[in-house]
Design a protein around this motif. Structure first.
Motif, PDB file in Angstrom:
ATOM      1  N   THR A   8       0.907  -1.309  -0.016  1.00 19.72           N
ATOM      2  CA  THR A   8      -0.008   0.007   0.083  1.00 19.72           C
ATOM      3  C   THR A   8       0.944   1.275  -0.002  1.00 19.72           C
ATOM      4  N   LEU A   9       1.803   1.351   0.872  1.00 20.22           N
ATOM      5  CA  LEU A   9       2.720   2.375   0.878  1.00 20.22           C
ATOM      6  C   LEU A   9       3.654   2.491  -0.438  1.00 20.22           C
ATOM      7  N   LEU A  10       4.026   1.532  -1.074  1.00 17.45           N
ATOM      8  CA  LEU A  10       4.692   1.742  -2.132  1.00 17.45           C
ATOM      9  C   LEU A  10       3.846   2.127  -3.448  1.00 17.45           C
ATOM     10  N   LEU A  11       2.371   1.827  -3.541  1.00 12.70           N
ATOM     11  CA  LEU A  11       1.774   1.890  -4.549  1.00 12.70           C
ATOM     12  C   LEU A  11       1.175   3.559  -4.209  1.00 12.70           C
ATOM     13  N   SER A  12       1.211   4.012  -2.996  1.00  8.42           N
ATOM     14  CA  SER A  12       0.908   5.351  -2.685  1.00  8.42           C
ATOM     15  C   SER A  12       1.965   6.155  -3.015  1.00  8.42           C
ATOM     16  N   ASN A  13       3.310   5.777  -2.896  1.00 12.20           N
ATOM     17  CA  ASN A  13       4.361   6.653  -3.374  1.00 12.20           C
ATOM     18  C   ASN A  13       4.659   6.700  -4.834  1.00 12.20           C
ATOM     19  N   PHE A  14       4.088   5.623  -5.502  1.00  7.63           N
ATOM     20  CA  PHE A  14       3.918   5.411  -6.965  1.00  7.63           C
ATOM     21  C   PHE A  14       3.044   6.517  -7.510  1.00  7.63           C
ATOM     22  N   LEU A  15       1.868   6.528  -6.989  1.00  2.00           N
ATOM     23  CA  LEU A  15       0.935   7.410  -7.487  1.00  2.00           C
ATOM     24  C   LEU A  15       1.282   8.657  -7.268  1.00  2.00           C
ATOM     25  N   ARG A  16       1.774   9.041  -6.164  1.00  2.00           N
ATOM     26  CA  ARG A  16       2.195  10.478  -5.807  1.00  2.00           C
ATOM     27  C   ARG A  16       3.341  11.041  -6.942  1.00  2.00           C
ATOM     28  N   TYR A  56      11.368   0.324 -15.671  1.00  2.00           N
ATOM     29  CA  TYR A  56      10.216   0.676 -15.507  1.00  2.00           C
ATOM     30  C   TYR A  56       9.637   0.009 -14.032  1.00  2.00           C
ATOM     31  N   GLU A  57       8.755   0.727 -13.332  1.00  2.00           N
ATOM     32  CA  GLU A  57       8.019   0.100 -12.269  1.00  2.00           C
ATOM     33  C   GLU A  57       6.568  -0.142 -12.689  1.00  2.00           C
ATOM     34  N   ILE A  58       6.216  -1.367 -12.552  1.00  4.91           N
ATOM     35  CA  ILE A  58       4.904  -2.041 -12.827  1.00  4.91           C
ATOM     36  C   ILE A  58       4.112  -2.369 -11.566  1.00  4.91           C
ATOM     37  N   HIS A  59       2.839  -1.812 -11.605  1.00  2.00           N
ATOM     38  CA  HIS A  59       2.079  -2.447 -10.525  1.00  2.00           C
ATOM     39  C   HIS A  59       0.560  -3.023 -11.390  1.00  2.00           C
ATOM     40  N   VAL A  60       0.397  -4.315 -10.992  1.00  2.00           N
ATOM     41  CA  VAL A  60      -0.778  -4.721 -11.652  1.00  2.00           C
ATOM     42  C   VAL A  60      -1.737  -5.572 -10.318  1.00  2.00           C
ATOM     43  N   ILE A  61      -3.051  -5.056 -10.352  1.00  2.19           N
ATOM     44  CA  ILE A  61      -3.845  -5.779  -9.343  1.00  2.19           C
ATOM     45  C   ILE A  61      -4.959  -6.589 -10.309  1.00  2.19           C
ATOM     46  N   SER A  62      -4.924  -7.613 -10.374  1.00  6.01           N
ATOM     47  CA  SER A  62      -5.616  -8.420 -10.997  1.00  6.01           C
ATOM     48  C   SER A  62      -6.199  -9.840 -10.670  1.00  6.01           C
ATOM     49  N   LEU A  91      13.298  -3.852 -14.410  1.00  2.69           N
ATOM     50  CA  LEU A  91      11.969  -3.872 -14.248  1.00  2.69           C
ATOM     51  C   LEU A  91      11.635  -4.359 -12.972  1.00  2.69           C
ATOM     52  N   ARG A  92      10.792  -3.284 -12.345  1.00  2.75           N
ATOM     53  CA  ARG A  92      10.405  -3.721 -10.853  1.00  2.75           C
ATOM     54  C   ARG A  92       8.933  -3.935 -11.160  1.00  2.75           C
ATOM     55  N   ILE A  93       8.368  -5.030 -10.539  1.00  2.00           N
ATOM     56  CA  ILE A  93       7.080  -5.659 -10.702  1.00  2.00           C
ATOM     57  C   ILE A  93       6.443  -5.874  -9.341  1.00  2.00           C
ATOM     58  N   PHE A  94       5.330  -5.351  -9.325  1.00  2.00           N
ATOM     59  CA  PHE A  94       4.244  -5.446  -7.958  1.00  2.00           C
ATOM     60  C   PHE A  94       3.016  -5.848  -8.558  1.00  2.00           C
ATOM     61  N   THR A  95       2.573  -7.047  -7.923  1.00  4.89           N
ATOM     62  CA  THR A  95       1.362  -7.710  -8.403  1.00  4.89           C
ATOM     63  C   THR A  95       0.645  -7.934  -7.112  1.00  4.89           C
ATOM     64  N   SER A  96      -0.783  -8.138  -7.342  1.00  6.62           N
ATOM     65  CA  SER A  96      -1.523  -8.560  -5.989  1.00  6.62           C
ATOM     66  C   SER A  96      -2.931  -8.979  -6.663  1.00  6.62           C
ATOM     67  N   VAL A  97      -3.942  -9.407  -5.875  1.00  7.81           N
ATOM     68  CA  VAL A  97      -5.149 -10.064  -6.207  1.00  7.81           C
ATOM     69  C   VAL A  97      -5.859  -8.796  -5.497  1.00  7.81           C
ATOM     70  N   PRO A  98      -7.310  -8.409  -6.336  1.00  7.17           N
ATOM     71  CA  PRO A  98      -8.037  -7.504  -5.581  1.00  7.17           C
ATOM     72  C   PRO A  98      -8.668  -7.817  -4.388  1.00  7.17           C
ATOM     73  N   LYS A  99      -8.649  -6.860  -3.277  1.00  8.83           N
ATOM     74  CA  LYS A  99      -9.066  -7.248  -2.046  1.00  8.83           C
ATOM     75  C   LYS A  99     -10.740  -7.544  -1.944  1.00  8.83           C
ATOM     76  N   LEU A 100     -11.164  -8.454  -1.248  1.00 13.66           N
ATOM     77  CA  LEU A 100     -12.541  -8.736  -1.215  1.00 13.66           C
ATOM     78  C   LEU A 100     -12.899  -7.311  -0.259  1.00 13.66           C
ATOM     79  N   ASP A 101     -14.171  -6.958  -0.698  1.00  8.02           N
ATOM     80  CA  ASP A 101     -14.788  -5.888   0.403  1.00  8.02           C
ATOM     81  C   ASP A 101     -15.805  -6.644   1.456  1.00  8.02           C
TER      82      ASP A 101
END
Length: 101
Positions: A8-16, A56-62, A91-101
């Motif tokens: 979450t912190l890495l994605l937040s930093n990435f988006l900023r 590149y830095e890549i983030h994929v949630i799928s 290439l830096r890769i960050f992957t994850s599965v979507p969180k269930l609500d």
């Protein structure tokens, strides 16, 4: 620190850091990833080489990653980008599965 918090912190930093204007390489890689992962909730690509396309830095949630180990998820990304990776230095890769609500 837990893995989820770190992600979450890495994605937040990435988006900023990511501006609204994308480089041609960012657009191209994003399109390839979206084609290869049609169920992706999120695909983010950032040229971290200063715009020259060398790294590149890549983030994929799928959902496509569900039930797969991180190394398998990263192999899926590498396979999708195999032709483009040939011209990259890193290439830096960050992957994850979507969180269930």
């Amino acid at each position: 620190m837990s893995l989820k918090i770190l992600q979450t912190l890495l994605l937040s930093n990435f988006l900023r850091r990511h501006s609204s204007s994308l480089t041609n390489g960012e657009v191209r890689l994003s399109q390839i990833l979206k084609e290869n992962f049609p169920r992706a909730e999120s695909v983010k690509v950032l040229d971290i080489s200063g715009g020259c396309g060398a790294m590149y830095e890549i983030h994929v949630i799928s959902e496509e990653f569900k039930g797969k180990r991180i190394v398998q998820q990263h192999q899926m990304i590498n396979q999708a980008l195999k032709d483009e990776i040939k011209s990259m230095h890193g290439l830096r890769i960050f992957t994850s599965v979507p969180k269930l609500d």
